[in-house]
Each structure stands twice: as structure tokens, then as C-alpha cells.
Design an enzyme around this catalytic site. Structure first.
Site, PDB file in Angstrom:
ATOM      1  N   THR A 104       0.841  -1.194   0.000  1.00  0.00           N
ATOM      2  CA  THR A 104       0.000   0.000   0.000  1.00  0.00           C
ATOM      3  C   THR A 104       0.877   1.246   0.000  1.00  0.00           C
ATOM      4  O   THR A 104       2.098   1.167   0.126  1.00  0.00           O
ATOM      5  CB  THR A 104      -0.922   0.024   1.234  1.00  0.00           C
ATOM      6  OG1 THR A 104      -0.123   0.074   2.417  1.00  0.00           O
ATOM      7  CG2 THR A 104      -1.809  -1.213   1.276  1.00  0.00           C
ATOM      8  N   GLU A 105       0.234   2.408  -0.126  1.00  0.00           N
ATOM      9  CA  GLU A 105       0.977   3.668  -0.087  1.00  0.00           C
ATOM     10  C   GLU A 105       1.447   3.964   1.330  1.00  0.00           C
ATOM     11  O   GLU A 105       0.891   3.483   2.313  1.00  0.00           O
ATOM     12  CB  GLU A 105       0.108   4.808  -0.621  1.00  0.00           C
ATOM     13  CG  GLU A 105      -1.115   5.124   0.210  1.00  0.00           C
ATOM     14  CD  GLU A 105      -1.901   6.296  -0.345  1.00  0.00           C
ATOM     15  OE1 GLU A 105      -1.262   7.338  -0.628  1.00  0.00           O
ATOM     16  OE2 GLU A 105      -3.136   6.183  -0.489  1.00  0.00           O
ATOM     17  N   LEU A 106       2.473   4.784   1.425  1.00  0.00           N
ATOM     18  CA  LEU A 106       3.066   5.164   2.702  1.00  0.00           C
ATOM     19  C   LEU A 106       2.579   6.558   3.089  1.00  0.00           C
ATOM     20  O   LEU A 106       2.494   7.444   2.246  1.00  0.00           O
ATOM     21  CB  LEU A 106       4.585   5.166   2.576  1.00  0.00           C
ATOM     22  CG  LEU A 106       5.404   5.214   3.863  1.00  0.00           C
ATOM     23  CD1 LEU A 106       5.262   3.919   4.639  1.00  0.00           C
ATOM     24  CD2 LEU A 106       6.868   5.463   3.530  1.00  0.00           C
ATOM     25  N   PHE A 107       2.247   6.744   4.355  1.00  0.00           N
ATOM     26  CA  PHE A 107       1.725   8.023   4.831  1.00  0.00           C
ATOM     27  C   PHE A 107       2.748   8.727   5.710  1.00  0.00           C
ATOM     28  O   PHE A 107       3.485   8.099   6.464  1.00  0.00           O
ATOM     29  CB  PHE A 107       0.413   7.814   5.599  1.00  0.00           C
ATOM     30  CG  PHE A 107      -0.737   7.470   4.713  1.00  0.00           C
ATOM     31  CD1 PHE A 107      -0.968   6.152   4.353  1.00  0.00           C
ATOM     32  CD2 PHE A 107      -1.566   8.452   4.208  1.00  0.00           C
ATOM     33  CE1 PHE A 107      -2.024   5.826   3.520  1.00  0.00           C
ATOM     34  CE2 PHE A 107      -2.622   8.139   3.385  1.00  0.00           C
ATOM     35  CZ  PHE A 107      -2.852   6.815   3.034  1.00  0.00           C
ATOM     36  N   LYS A 154     -11.217   1.468  12.547  1.00  0.00           N
ATOM     37  CA  LYS A 154     -10.856   2.137  13.797  1.00  0.00           C
ATOM     38  C   LYS A 154      -9.798   3.175  13.467  1.00  0.00           C
ATOM     39  O   LYS A 154      -9.258   3.210  12.352  1.00  0.00           O
ATOM     40  CB  LYS A 154     -10.347   1.138  14.834  1.00  0.00           C
ATOM     41  CG  LYS A 154      -9.195   0.268  14.353  1.00  0.00           C
ATOM     42  CD  LYS A 154      -8.828  -0.783  15.397  1.00  0.00           C
ATOM     43  CE  LYS A 154      -7.724  -1.701  14.881  1.00  0.00           C
ATOM     44  NZ  LYS A 154      -7.357  -2.736  15.878  1.00  0.00           N
ATOM     45  N   ASP A 171      -5.846  -0.521   5.729  1.00  0.00           N
ATOM     46  CA  ASP A 171      -5.920  -1.887   6.268  1.00  0.00           C
ATOM     47  C   ASP A 171      -7.112  -2.644   5.730  1.00  0.00           C
ATOM     48  O   ASP A 171      -7.882  -3.246   6.460  1.00  0.00           O
ATOM     49  CB  ASP A 171      -5.955  -1.862   7.787  1.00  0.00           C
ATOM     50  CG  ASP A 171      -4.558  -1.960   8.383  1.00  0.00           C
ATOM     51  OD1 ASP A 171      -4.457  -2.177   9.587  1.00  0.00           O
ATOM     52  OD2 ASP A 171      -3.572  -1.836   7.637  1.00  0.00           O
TER      53      ASP A 171
END
EC number: 2.7.11.1
Length: 700
Positions: A104-107, A154, A171
Site C-alpha cells: 500500500t501507499e506510505l503516509f 478504527k 488496512d
């Protein structure tokens, strides 16, 4: 400046690559959970850093067929493309190591929980902006056919790019495409799971429930049901409909109402599309909502945002010392690096007191709205409001062991509210019933705490083993009923789960504590049945009843050929006055004039002497009531003139005697005599209710 010097040499080489060879994983761990580990990775084609998520299956799946099915489901997730959904690049199943890998992409700012903990001072406008982004992402997922449900929403699974205020749902590796065979699994975090998830029969609305818990976490900084120490305790509370204690810390009514709307039962829960149209989330570009979302601090004061906050008091949205390239992992704690020179040319002189940023402007008058209750102020307000009313409570134990209570509220204007309600000592608490009562009956002027304490005290006198004490686990159980219109059924209520006032009076004819229909007209609100009266109306009705009893005794003496005993002539009638219990003897109260419909007053030692003007008004009203009853009786008598005798079958014509039409109550008391003369079918049983005429009839 921007270099990779912070990477250790061991992290510079790939330790694993995906089947296509495009993505390579470093050995640097960004975050770790119970079943998932997040590593830093690199996309060789695009030259960007990404997040490599690795899920250990262990015993979740029992066969290669299950692995293949799960792979097909997760593979479809990479087709999801939305600005508020984390970019899902690829995924595959490592059957040899029993792992699920997805990239997935990184934040830049980590999870929403981490971001919120670092920035404790957040305006409610920003929180609404986050909520809208999350709901847009949920609406996109749920709009698919079949819908895609997250099942584990969440704040730890919502990610932030802090430099842009961008929020995305992440997620999705544990999400599933909703099918009958796939939705029947209890998956997720217990604190955020809706009741229907535990029952393993649910739809996409479980994500709305979890979204409500996310808002609660954003506001209170605590996990829902943090008061529980074991998942079994959470399960018990959720299945019994009890909301988390953190919900009762939220003071802002709009925020609390919006959260409760998300946490409603599945039949009442609304969709993401409907929540996006909710007035709570509507803020125009030119509108300023200056309420601040603060965290309750046990050691420091709660500062609120001032109405006019200069630009140089605002914190920077991005700082290289804080927003390093971390994602899905652990973040450095707050440091004093905030107190430094910023690029806008202004110095930040905010000092920290007990962990809070101090601002000189905040010591002046503030106009923010706190989200948490201030118990001292509320108690003072309740005491001020309750000083104008007199509240008493009485109770009685039923034959089945239950309790039935009456709350009496009298104000200075002579208005009396009698509220009758059942109480289950097994499931109810004084605080929950008091809260429900205030909401159902719109009793804003009376304190919930005071009523709860009075209920506790009365129950303690009836049930010695009762343990009084406030419990904040219960919430309003009938929010929809509070908005419904109150319909008066002439004191005949619909059956509730605990019974009704009329049922109680029928099964307990000798009850002295509960006095109802003779004093007014009742309304049913959930379990509560209310009768509102005025002091003058009570006196008027009692006098009317006394005259009826006097006339019925004379009628009975003429029809049956014998006289009543001296004890019956001196029969006492008890009624409750707003101040005391009065006992007015019929022989002393009414001096009946034979052959006329008038009467005179003879005050007893217990009754106040009425003035001449009051006496004339009472006589006028009683004459009107008597005439109305006579008309109703004539109509019924005309319909029964051709009724046959049960034994002989002959037609009977009824000739009313003098005074027969003078009393409704007399017919009820002389029911046996009438049965002997005319038969059971001639007894007008419905006329008994005219002894409790609606209050409106007197005022007309």
C-alpha cells in the site's frame, strides 16, 4: 538535508521481493500488530517508498482451497480507487510461509490515532472535515455490488497525510466482499464491533457503527469500553445495549447526538450517504465553527480556543522534526522542538503546563464549547432550577415482586404532575430510569441526579437489600419515542414491557398510594404514564363526586325500600391535595336540598373555607357537568327502551324515576340493584368513566 542517513546499512538491501520483482522489502519494521507486520518497501518502477504489509495466517485457514479463495478476494481489492481509500498496489498469498502480503501507499503522519495524540488541540471544524472524508470512503466501498465491508474500521486503520489534512481508510487486507458465505464470520476489534457482528449475521452497516466509535475515540482519546478489562466484559455490554462510559464524557450535544446516530441498532442505523447529508457535517466555506475538541486532562486545566485567535498563534501543520517519513509504525513522542523559529517569521512562545499548550489569549474570556461535563456547574444549575418545584416520590410493591412508583412534581402555580412508572430491580438503575424519564417527559427543569437519588431512597425503603448508587452504563433507551407525538387515550395506556397504571389499579383495588384517573387525564410516554392536574380542579372533582354519592344513596334508599346505615352516611372520601391529605366527611361537606340540583358548602375542620365567588363558580361548573351527564344518560336510556327481559322475553319500557339521572357514580355503586330490576344487559358499564371527565371539559 533530505537524505537516507537515518537508515541503517542493514536496511539498504532488499530481504524479499514480490513475485513480479517490482516491490522490494527492507528489514525495517514500521509497525507491528497481533497478526500483521508493516515493513518499509520500495517501488522500483515509480521510485517511491511504499508500505509492505505481511499478515500471518497461522490457523485462520485450514486448507489450500481456503488460501486460494482468500487470494481471489484480496486480489479484487486492488481495483478499488478512491481519494479517501488507501492506494492498494498489489497483493499475493505466500502459501509456503502461510502469509498474505499486500503493498500500500506510505503516509507521512501515521494513523489517525497517532496524529490525534500528537495534536491535542483540534478545532471541531477539522474533525468534521476528517469525518466527511471517512464517510466518502465508506460510501464508495458500500456502493459496490456486492458491497465491500471493512469489518475492522478504527482510528488505527485510518491514515493521515498531515501536510495536506488528507485522511484515508486503510488496512483493507482483512476486508471481504460481502457474500452470504463470507459475511458470517466474527472478525474485527471487540471495542469497535457492532452487536450483529457477534451474532455473525451482518451487512455493511457494521462499518457505520465502527465509524461512530472512531469519532468517540477522536474526541476522548480513549478506546471505547476502556473501562472493561476483558473481551468478555465488552461482549456482555455490547449485547445488552450498554454504551461505553466515554460517551457520557461528551458534553457537546451535537457531537453526542451524531455519535449516537451511528451507534443505533441496525434497524435504525443510517447509511454513509445519509450521514454525509447530516446537518452536523454541513459547514459552508464562509462559516466558522469555533468549538474546539479538547481532551479531558486529569492533571491540568481544560483550555478552550478563544473567539479571535491571531494567525501567529496557530501551530504549523507540518514540521520536519515531527513529520518524518513514518507510516503504520511507532512515532516519536512530543518534544520541545515546537518552541522554535518557524518559516513564517513568528516566534512561538507557547509554554507547556501539565502537558497543555499555554496561550496568553486563553486566560481572557473564551467562547468555545467544551465537550466534557463540568459536574460542579451542572449541579449548581440543577439546584437553582429545582428550587421552584416540590418533588416527592412514593412506591408500592406488586404481588409479582416488582415495584410501582409515583413521582409527584408540584410547582408554585398549583400545577401538579403525577408520573407513574414500573421499576425492575433486576435490570433497572435509578439513574437510567431518571434519565429516561427526563427525556421522555421533557423534564428539562428537573435534575436527573436529584430524581435518581429520590428513586434510590424510596426503593431502599421498599427493598432493604437494594444498593443505591449512580451508574453511567445506561443510556436513553427510547430516543425515537421521545420525538413521537404524545396521544392521550383517556388514561387507558398501551401495554408496556412492565405493565400499565390501569392494569396495576385493576389488580390492586385497595392501593392508596397510586391515585390516578379521578384527578385528571393521563398520557403515556414509554413506560411512564403522566397525569397533570391543577389544585382547583382536584377540589372541583371531589365536590362533584361527593354530590354524586349523596344522590346515589337517596336513590338506593327509594328503589330498594331500605335505608343506608349510619356508617355509610358518614363514609369518608380521601383525596390528595397538593399540600396535605384531606379527609372531608360527606355528611358535613354537602347539605343536599331535596328536589333541586343545587347544594351548599359546609366547611369541615380539614378543608379550607371557600369564598362566595369561588362557591358560585363551583356551583356553575357542577351544574354544567350534571347536565352533560344527564344528556348522555338519556341517549343511552332511549336506546335501551325496547330491550327484552332475559327470562320472559317480554319487552320492557323503562320509566326513569326522579333523581335517577342525577348521578353517574350512583349507577356504578348500585349496579346490583339495577341488575335485579332490568337485567345485566341494561347496566351502562361505560358510564363509569364519566366520573373522570377530561380536564378540558371543565375549562370549556
Amino acid at each position: 538535508m533530505n537524505n537516507l542517513s537515518y537508515l541503517e546499512p542493514d536496511y539498504s538491501e532488499f530481504v524479499e521481493v514480490d513475485p513480479t520483482g517490482r516491490y522490494g522489502r527492507y528489514n525495517e519494521v514500521l509497525g507491528k500488530g497481533a497478526s500483521k507486520t508493516v515493513y518499509r518497501a520500495f517501488d522500483e518502477y515509480e521510485g517511491i517508498e511504499v508500505a509492505w504489509n505481511q499478515v500471518k495466517l497461522y490457523d485462520f485457514l485450514q486448507s489450500p482451497e481456503d488460501l486460494e479463495r482468500l487470494y481471489c478476494e484480496i486480489h479484487l481489492l486492488k481495483t478499488l480507487k478512491h481519494k479517501n481509500i488507501m492506494k492498494f498496489y498489489t497483493s499475493w498469498v505466500d502459501t509456503a510461509n502461510r502469509n498474505i502480503n499486500f503493498v500500500t501507499e506510505l503516509f507521512t503522519s501515521g494513523t489517525l490515532r497517532q496524529y490525534r495524540l500528537r495534536h491535542k488541540r483540534v478545532n471541531i471544524r477539522a474533525m468534521k472535515h476528517w469525518c466527511r472524508q471517512i464517510l466518502r470512503g465508506l460510501h464508495y466501498l458500500h456502493s459496490h455490488d456486492p458491497p465491500v465491508i471493512h469489518r475492522d474500521l478504527k482510528c488505527d486503520n485510518i491514515f493521515v497525510n498531515g501536510n495536506q489534512g488528507e485522511v484515508k481508510i486503510g488496512d483493507l487486507g482483512l476486508a471481504a466482499i460481502l457474500r452470504k458465505s463470507h459475511a458470517a464470520h466474527c472478525v474485527g476489534t471487540p471495542e469497535f464491533m457492532a452487536p450483529e457482528v457477534y451474532e455473525e449475521a451482518y451487512n455493511e452497516l457494521v462499518d457505520i457503527y465502527s465509524f461512530g466509535m472512531c469519532i468517540l475515540e477522536m474526541v476522548t482519546f480513549d478506546y471505547p469500553y476502556s473501562e472493561c478489562t476483558h473481551p468478555a466484559q465488552i461482549y456482555k455490554k455490547v449485547m445488552s445495549g450498554k454504551k461505553p462510559d466515554a460517551l457520557y464524557k461528551v458534553k457537546d450535544p451535537e457531537v453526542k447526538c451524531f455519535i449516537e446516530k451511528c451507534l443505533a441498532t441496525v434497524s435504525l442505523r443510517v447509511s454513509a450517504r445519509e450521514l454525509l447529508d447530516d446537518p452536523f457535517l454541513r459547514i459552508d466555506d464562509g462559516e466558522f465553527d469555533l468549538r474546539s475538541v479538547d481532551m479531558e486532562d486529569s492533571v491540568g486545566p481544560l483550555y478552550r480556543q478563544p473567539h479571535h485567535l491571531p494567525d501567529y498563534y496557530n501551530y504549523p501543520s507540518n514540521s520536519s522534526s515531527l513529520n518524518r517519513q513514518y507510516s503504520n509504525g511507532n512515532y516519536p513522542s512530543n518534544s520541545s522542538s515546537l518552541n522554535r523559529q518557524y518559516s513564517n517569521g513568528y516566534n512561538s512562545h507557547h509554554e507547556y503546563q501539565n502537558g497543555w499548550a499555554y496561550n496568553p489569549a486563553e486566560t481572557e474570556e473564551t467562547h468555545g464549547i467544551e465537550l466534557f461535563e463540568s459536574r460542579n456547574n451542572d449541579d449548581q444549575e440543577e439546584e437553582k432550577k429545582s428550587g421552584n418545584v416540590d418533588i416527592t416520590i412514593k412506591g408500592k410493591r406488586r404481588d409479582d415482586g416488582g415495584l410501582f412508583l409515583r413521582l409527584r412534581i408540584a410547582d408554585k402555580e398549583g400545577r401538579v404532575r403525577n408520573i407513574y412508572f414500573p421499576f425492575d430491580i433486576e435490570t433497572d438503575t435509578a439513574l437510567s430510569v431518571a434519565t429516561e424519564m427526563v427525556a421522555e417527559l421533557d423534564m428539562d427543569d428537573h435534575g436527573v441526579t436529584k430524581i435518581a437519588n429520590m428513586i434510590d431512597g424510596e426503593i431502599s425503603s421498599l427493598v432493604p437489600s437494594w444498593r443505591p448508587g449512580p451508574e453511567f452504563e445506561e443510556c436513553l433507551a427510547a430516543a425515537a419515542a421521545a420525538n413521537a407525538a404524545s396521544i392521550c387515550n383517556n388514561c387507558v395506556s398501551n401495554r408496556t414491557s412492565m405493565g400499565s397504571v390501569m392494569d396495576f389499579l385493576r389488580t390492586n383495588p385497595g392501593a392508596n398510594v397510586i391515585q390516578c384517573c379521578r384527578n385528571g387525564c393521563g398520557e403515556t410516554h414509554g413506560r411512564f404514564e403522566e397525569i397533570t392536574i391543577r389544585e382547583t380542579e382536584v377540589r372541583l372533582r371531589e365536590l362533584w363526586k361527593l354530590q354524586q354519592q349523596q344522590e346515589s344513596r337517596e336513590l338506593s334508599s327509594i328503589d330498594s325500600g331500605h335505608n343506608h346505615s349510619e356508617e355509610e352516611e358518614e363514609e369518608e372520601v380521601l383525596y390528595e391535595d397538593p399540600e396535605n391529605m384531606f379527609s372531608c366527611e360527606a355528611g358535613n361537606e354537602i347539605n343536599h336540598i331535596s328536589g333541586s340540583g343545587s347544594f351548599s358548602f359546609m366547611p369541615s375542620k380539614y378543608c379550607d373555607e371557600p369564598s362566595e365567588k369561588t362557591e358560585n363558580q363551583v356551583q356553575q361548573e357542577l351544574r354544567w357537568l350534571k347536565a352533560k351527564c344527564q344528556i348522555e344518560l338519556r341517549d343511552i336510556q332511549d336506546e335501551q327502551l325496547k330491550t327484552r327481559w332475559p327470562e320472559s322475553g317480554e319487552e320492557v319500557e323503562i320509566s326513569p324515576k326522579d333523581g335517577f339521572l342525577g348521578s353517574v357514580s350512583g349507577l356504578g355503586r348500585e349496579e346490583d340493584t339495577v341488575k335485579e330490576m332490568f337485567g345485566e344487559r341494561l347496566v351502562p358499564k361505560c358510564l363509569k368513566r364519566t366520573t373522570s371527565l377530561p380536564v378540558d371539559a371543565i375549562d370549556s
